[in-house]
Design an enzyme around this catalytic site. Structure first.
Site, PDB file in Angstrom:
ATOM      1  N   ASP A  47       0.836  -1.215   0.000  1.00 11.81           N
ATOM      2  CA  ASP A  47       0.000   0.000   0.000  1.00 11.81           C
ATOM      3  C   ASP A  47       0.862   1.253   0.000  1.00 11.81           C
ATOM      4  O   ASP A  47       1.611   1.511   0.949  1.00 11.81           O
ATOM      5  CB  ASP A  47      -0.880   0.021   1.263  1.00 11.81           C
ATOM      6  N   TYR A  52       2.966   9.973  -0.459  1.00  7.62           N
ATOM      7  CA  TYR A  52       4.098   9.486   0.335  1.00  7.62           C
ATOM      8  C   TYR A  52       5.431   9.774  -0.347  1.00  7.62           C
ATOM      9  O   TYR A  52       6.486   9.635   0.267  1.00  7.62           O
ATOM     10  CB  TYR A  52       3.990   7.977   0.614  1.00  7.62           C
ATOM     11  N   LYS A  81      -2.776   5.665  -4.351  1.00  6.73           N
ATOM     12  CA  LYS A  81      -3.895   6.583  -4.110  1.00  6.73           C
ATOM     13  C   LYS A  81      -3.711   7.876  -4.898  1.00  6.73           C
ATOM     14  O   LYS A  81      -2.573   8.343  -5.069  1.00  6.73           O
ATOM     15  CB  LYS A  81      -3.976   6.918  -2.606  1.00  6.73           C
ATOM     16  N   HIS A 114      -7.547   9.353  -2.167  1.00  2.00           N
ATOM     17  CA  HIS A 114      -6.894   9.407  -0.851  1.00  2.00           C
ATOM     18  C   HIS A 114      -7.782  10.107   0.186  1.00  2.00           C
ATOM     19  O   HIS A 114      -7.933   9.638   1.323  1.00  2.00           O
ATOM     20  CB  HIS A 114      -5.548  10.127  -0.983  1.00  2.00           C
TER      21      HIS A 114
HETATM   22  N1  LIG Z   1      -5.421   6.331   3.532  1.00  2.00           N
HETATM   23  C1  LIG Z   1      -4.819   7.106   4.408  1.00  2.00           C
HETATM   24  O1  LIG Z   1      -5.152   8.284   4.565  1.00  2.00           O
HETATM   25  C2  LIG Z   1      -3.705   6.550   5.228  1.00  2.00           C
HETATM   26  C3  LIG Z   1      -3.256   7.260   6.352  1.00  2.00           C
HETATM   27  C4  LIG Z   1      -2.236   6.698   7.118  1.00  2.00           C
HETATM   28  C5  LIG Z   1      -1.692   5.476   6.766  1.00  2.00           C
HETATM   29  N2  LIG Z   1      -2.123   4.813   5.642  1.00  2.00           N
HETATM   30  C6  LIG Z   1      -1.525   3.505   5.232  1.00  2.00           C
HETATM   31  O2  LIG Z   1      -1.585   2.610   6.335  1.00  2.00           O
HETATM   32  C7  LIG Z   1      -0.259   2.139   6.629  1.00  2.00           C
HETATM   33  C8  LIG Z   1      -0.102   1.816   8.097  1.00  2.00           C
HETATM   34  O3  LIG Z   1      -0.368   2.953   8.904  1.00  2.00           O
HETATM   35  P1  LIG Z   1       0.764   3.786   9.674  1.00  2.00           P
HETATM   36  O4  LIG Z   1       2.019   3.673   8.944  1.00  2.00           O
HETATM   37  O5  LIG Z   1       0.209   5.148   9.913  1.00  2.00           O
HETATM   38  O6  LIG Z   1       0.855   3.142  11.107  1.00  2.00           O
HETATM   39  P2  LIG Z   1       0.951   1.668  11.782  1.00  2.00           P
HETATM   40  O7  LIG Z   1       1.144   0.619  10.764  1.00  2.00           O
HETATM   41  O8  LIG Z   1      -0.206   1.595  12.690  1.00  2.00           O
HETATM   42  O9  LIG Z   1       2.245   1.828  12.674  1.00  2.00           O
HETATM   43  C9  LIG Z   1       3.503   2.018  12.112  1.00  2.00           C
HETATM   44  C10 LIG Z   1       4.483   2.398  13.212  1.00  2.00           C
HETATM   45  O10 LIG Z   1       4.633   1.305  14.128  1.00  2.00           O
HETATM   46  C11 LIG Z   1       5.993   0.838  14.121  1.00  2.00           C
HETATM   47  N3  LIG Z   1       5.913  -0.628  14.148  1.00  2.00           N
HETATM   48  C12 LIG Z   1       5.484  -1.460  13.173  1.00  2.00           C
HETATM   49  N4  LIG Z   1       5.509  -2.740  13.561  1.00  2.00           N
HETATM   50  C13 LIG Z   1       5.993  -2.739  14.833  1.00  2.00           C
HETATM   51  C14 LIG Z   1       6.252  -3.768  15.764  1.00  2.00           C
HETATM   52  N5  LIG Z   1       6.031  -5.052  15.482  1.00  2.00           N
HETATM   53  N6  LIG Z   1       6.752  -3.399  16.994  1.00  2.00           N
HETATM   54  C15 LIG Z   1       6.976  -2.107  17.296  1.00  2.00           C
HETATM   55  N7  LIG Z   1       6.738  -1.083  16.433  1.00  2.00           N
HETATM   56  C16 LIG Z   1       6.240  -1.402  15.212  1.00  2.00           C
HETATM   57  C17 LIG Z   1       6.607   1.379  12.845  1.00  2.00           C
HETATM   58  O11 LIG Z   1       7.984   1.656  13.028  1.00  2.00           O
HETATM   59  P3  LIG Z   1       9.178   1.078  12.074  1.00  2.00           P
HETATM   60  O12 LIG Z   1       8.825   1.371  10.643  1.00  2.00           O
HETATM   61  O13 LIG Z   1      10.365   1.860  12.546  1.00  2.00           O
HETATM   62  O14 LIG Z   1       9.258  -0.384  12.371  1.00  2.00           O
HETATM   63  C18 LIG Z   1       5.861   2.699  12.688  1.00  2.00           C
HETATM   64  O15 LIG Z   1       6.414   3.703  13.503  1.00  2.00           O
HETATM   65  C19 LIG Z   1       0.611   3.317   6.154  1.00  2.00           C
HETATM   66  O16 LIG Z   1       1.968   2.982   6.084  1.00  2.00           O
HETATM   67  C20 LIG Z   1      -0.052   3.642   4.850  1.00  2.00           C
HETATM   68  O17 LIG Z   1       0.318   2.721   3.855  1.00  2.00           O
HETATM   69  C21 LIG Z   1      -3.135   5.340   4.881  1.00  2.00           C
END
Ligand SMILES: NC(=O)c1ccc[n+]([C@@H]2O[C@H](COP(=O)([O-])OP(=O)(O)OC[C@H]3O[C@@H](n4cnc5c(N)ncnc54)[C@H](OP(=O)(O)O)[C@@H]3O)[C@@H](O)[C@H]2O)c1
Length: 300
Positions: A47, A52, A81, A114
């Site tokens: 994704d 990004y 997106k 998005h």
């Molecule tokens: N449509 C939208 O508007 C929208 C908005 C936000 C996000 N998204 C998508 O959703 C994806 C996921 O959301 P997100 O990136 O906001 O947050 P998330 O997946 O909830 O959390 C990511 C964070 O947690 C850490 N992490 C991951 N696995 C871990 C583990 N096993 N133990 C400890 N820490 C861990 C990562 O750090 P490290 O990378 O340093 O491991 C990062 O800081 C995004 O990357 C994006 O593709 C979409």
């Protein structure tokens, strides 16, 4: 038996993996390495988004991952997106071409709006319908659409979105949006499934982690999986990429699912209601995530 290759059938009949990798806040280099690593470890859903600024890195990661594993493009499911600043009919068509080029792909599996930019998202979606009918997109979707905007979209367009990607984690469970998505046959996909990392220190999550002999991340992701969501946790670290995917060898009991459900505070990220995301006039400049600040990452 479910595993990392488990899929859900979307409302247009195609299969979408239930588990994948997010790459928000990753530079091109980090995104490339994370994507290659994830594919090597069995992930098939990736994704990204123009916003990004890492579509080039994601495309390189896909190429390397496929070369290393001997898999084919059709074995992967790639989501990107449409950027807010590109909304509108003609600009969507132009932006999509640029995104395909950056990703080095001939088609996108799932293309999302998005954010629902008011006064523009209908025309934007109509352009996406054209690309869908031309076979350049396998499924159309939306992101960050509340039920009012979803109703407006459904009233004025033909193809029911296959997916709505929303923030979903223990403290924000989007009950109304999930219920409406279920009614309309739209798959909910959870962004920030770990609460961007914040949910990992929740005491209930930690106590369940101890009880099941799993990590906090595995408890949350397994719970979201059992809640029938598609999940895309982000990590750029191999150990976590592997850890996050190891949620298919245990089941959380219904009592413990209820404990996690009870953590809901219906609390979206503060930025959600910030006017700029829905405002047709922007400003867009400061909504671009310049993790990798080359103009080529954002050009049409
Ligand atoms: N449509 C939208 O508007 C929208 C908005 C936000 C996000 N998204 C998508 O959703 C994806 C996921 O959301 P997100 O990136 O906001 O947050 P998330 O997946 O909830 O959390 C990511 C964070 O947690 C850490 N992490 C991951 N696995 C871990 C583990 N096993 N133990 C400890 N820490 C861990 C990562 O750090 P490290 O990378 O340093 O491991 C990062 O800081 C995004 O990357 C994006 O593709 C979409």
């Amino acid at each position: 038996m479910s595993d990392l290759k488990s899929t859900v059938q979307l409302n247009n009949g195609i299969l979408m993996p239930r588990f994948g990798l997010g790459v928000w806040k990753s530079s091109n280099t980090d995104a490339k390495n994370a994507v290659t690593t994830a594919i090597k470890h069995g992930y098939t859903l990736i994704d990204t988004a123009k916003q990004y600024g890492n579509e080039t890195g994601v495309g390189q990661g896909i190429k390397e991952g496929l070369a290393e594993t001997g898999m084919n493009r059709k074995d992967l499911f790639v989501t990107t997106k449409l950027f807010n600043g590109n909304q509108g009919y003609e600009s969507t068509l132009r932006a999509f071409d640029g995104q395909l080029k950056r990703l080095g792909l001939h088609y996108i599996d799932l293309y999302l709006i998005h954010w629902p930019v008011d006064d523009k998202f209908i025309d934007t979606y109509k352009a996406m319908e054209k690309l869908y009918h031309e076979g350049k997109i396998r499924a159309l979707g939306i992101s960050n659409f509340d039920n009012e905007r979803l109703a407006e979209l459904l009233e004025h367009t033909d193809v029911v979105p296959a997916v709505n990607q929303m923030e979903f984690n223990p403290t924000n469970q989007e009950k109304d949006i999930l219920a409406q998505a279920n009614l309309e046959g739209i798959q909910l996909e959870a962004w920030s499934p770990l609460g961007g990392g914040d949910s990992l220190s929740d005491p209930t999550v930690l106590s369940l982690a101890e009880k099941y002999g799993k990590t906090a991340a595995q408890i949350i992701l397994r719970w979201e999986y059992q809640r029938d969501l598609v999940i895309i946790p982000k990590s750029i670290h191999e150990q976590r990429i592997v850890e996050n995917s190891q949620i298919f060898d245990f089941e959380i009991t219904s009592d413990d699912v209820a404990k996690l459900n009870a953590l809901d505070k219906s609390k979206r990220g503060l930025w959600y209601d910030d006017f700029k995301w829905h405002n047709p006039d922007g400003p867009w400049g400061d909504s671009v995530d310049k993790w990798d600040d080359s103009p080529a990452n954002y050009a049409d």
